[in-house]
Design a protein around this motif. Structure first.
Motif: not given
Length: 509
Positions: A175-182, A187-196
């Protein structure tokens, strides 16, 4: 760049993997060595502290002032980073009675903590540390434990600072990916908008501002990195980009013509330079691998410099430098903080007086390919196997001459085309043939032969740092061997290299 995460590197073998995992969440991040910390700016949304082969108990262990970040930004310490955070707050860290390495399971999880939200008890994690946190400081709260590690995860009450004694970035932490996503999203509030697509748009805009009406010269190789970099620069400045493709006489069969043609279809302003004879002259009677590389690099510089001087008022040298090159040059383990210059074109000398533009120097190789797909670059270029800069010059063991090049080109063509025809090419990281300085007895018809031996090499890998020999089907190898011996004059024996890296390398020289 709208938002980013800083990863502070204390020398862990997993640091680049942390960056990959964060970027897989469509969040941009940068790795910085602990001894060359970056300036914080508004775009930084959080900081991750990496692991390390060192112990916080050693007097010479890596150290930073954590209060640069604590209380100002969300902070996540992983392994050494977690131990350093606890140790600097007067917690106790001690050598583990049993070295904690390998798989473990979380037996306690505080799911009210946002870092471990939706992570279930029993979740498998990967431990890799010689020390352990034995006593937490005041306000440090345990949020995760395993049967043998009481403090597997903690949170500092009153601030967004967290620590993990396991590695969420490795696949063994299920579940490491989920921990990092959390961490990076909740927590950091990143928008996940960095795409190619957003990378292309922002990079082209930045290149237009950086280059203006200046002219740029680039050396292209037909490979992924230089091709994607060239298209990005071309989108920014159009015909002010001048590309040069040098035929050093050590390319694959028909590669010079086919690569030139593919670049022209992509709209690039490219000039092909046939310099085979100059390279062959420089390589005559040279057998030492390092001397061959130096000779090839020297002649390339001479040819490229001569061609670049034919273009008036060039101010920039474009390169396909990618992020691992930058990381390596400024890493904790590296000799200095000086970023490599001109490495993609053999080390161009300072007398060329060109400024360097490197549009891919924040990307990993797989990200470069995704950007190339966004740019609609031909899949044949994006999926191309890595090919060494010195080309066939380091796949011909011993001295080099045009006849040996001809033989190896024919052998290589049969092998590579065979991989493609049998649907095996994309399963292989890198493949090629090596002409050995060995002759063997054979029989063709009623005649005895005494001709050359070639070795075929195919490996699987993720990044080229380690590699395993590729288990190609016996029937395929039998057919390729038969085709080579029947069709290539001068070869009467084919062998297959089953060495892995390490201890062997992918190339023979």
């Amino acid at each position: 760049m709208a938002e980013k995460i800083y990863i502070i590197d204390f020398g862990s073998q997993y640091t680049q993997l942390i960056a990959r995992r964060v970027r897989e969440l469509n969040v941009y991040c940068e790795i910085h060595p602990f001894n060359h910390l970056p300036v914080l700016d508004e775009e930084v949304k959080g900081v991750i502290l990496s692991g390390s082969p060192h112990s916080v108990l050693d007097t010479e262990s890596p150290y930073i002032d954590l209060y640069k970040y604590r209380g100002k930004l969300p902070l996540l310490g992983i392994c050494y980073g977690a131990q350093l955070t606890a140790f600097e707050s007067k917690g106790k860290v001690a050598p583990s009675e049993i070295r904690e390495y390998g798989r473990a399971n979380l037996s306690f999880i505080d799911q009210s903590c946002p870092l471990l939200e939706n992570i279930k008890e029993g979740s498998q994690v990967w431990m890799s540390h010689g020390d352990t946190i034995t006593d937490l400081p005041e306000k440090f709260k345990v949020i995760g434990s395993t049967e043998s590690v009481q403090v597997a995860a903690y949170h500092i009450e009153g601030e967004q600072t967290f620590g993990l004694q396991f590695h969420p970035e490795v696949t063994h932490s299920t579940d490491g990916k989920e921990v990092l996503q959390n961490f990076v999203v909740k927590i950091c509030g990143c928008s996940q908008s960095w795409t190619p697509d957003t990378f292309v748009d922002s990079t082209v805009k930045a290149l237009k501002e950086q280059l203006g009406n200046d002219k740029v010269v680039m050396a292209l190789s037909g490979g992924v990195d230089s091709s994607v970099a060239a298209i990005l620069v071309h989108k920014a400045i159009g015909e002010n980009l001048y590309c040069i493709f040098v035929d050093n006489g050590l390319l694959r069969k028909n590669e010079f013509e086919s690569v030139l043609e593919s670049y022209k279809h992509m709209g690039l302003n490219i000039k092909g330079v046939d310099a085979k004879d100059k390279f062959y002259d420089a390589l005559r009677d040279v057998t030492d691998p390092e001397q061959k590389r130096k000779a090839i690099g020297r002649v390339f510089i001479e040819v490229f410099d001569e061609e670049a001087h034919k273009i008036k008022d060039v101010k920039w040298l474009g390169q396909g430098t990618i992020y691992p090159d930058i990381i390596e040059s400024v890493s904790v383990k590296g000799p200095s903080a000086t970023i490599k210059s001109h490495h993609n074109v053999g080390g161009l000398p300072d007398y060329m007086h060109l400024k360097v533009v490197e549009p891919l120097n924040t990307l990993f190789k797989d990200e470069v390919r995704r950007v190339g797909t966004s740019l609609q670059i031909d899949a044949a270029i994006l999926g191309r196997h890595p090919f060494p800069g010195p080309g066939l010059g380091i796949r011909i063991l011993g001295d080099i001459n045009p006849e040996k090049v001809r033989i190896l080109q024919e052998v290589d063509y049969i092998f590579i085309q065979g991989l493609k025809d049998h649907g095996l090419y994309d399963q292989v990281w890198q493949a090629g043939a090596i002409l050995l300085p060995v002759q063997s007895v054979g029989v063709m018809g009623d005649e005895r032969t005494y001709e050359n031996v070639v070795s075929l090499r195919a490996v699987t890998s993720l990044d080229g740092m380690t590699a395993d020999w590729c288990h190609l089907p016996y029937e395929f190898l039998a057919k390729i061997s038969n085709d080579i011996i029947n069709k290539v004059k001068g070869v009467n024996r084919v062998v297959y290299d089953i060495s892995s890296k390490p201890p062997a390398t992918i190339e023979w020289e």
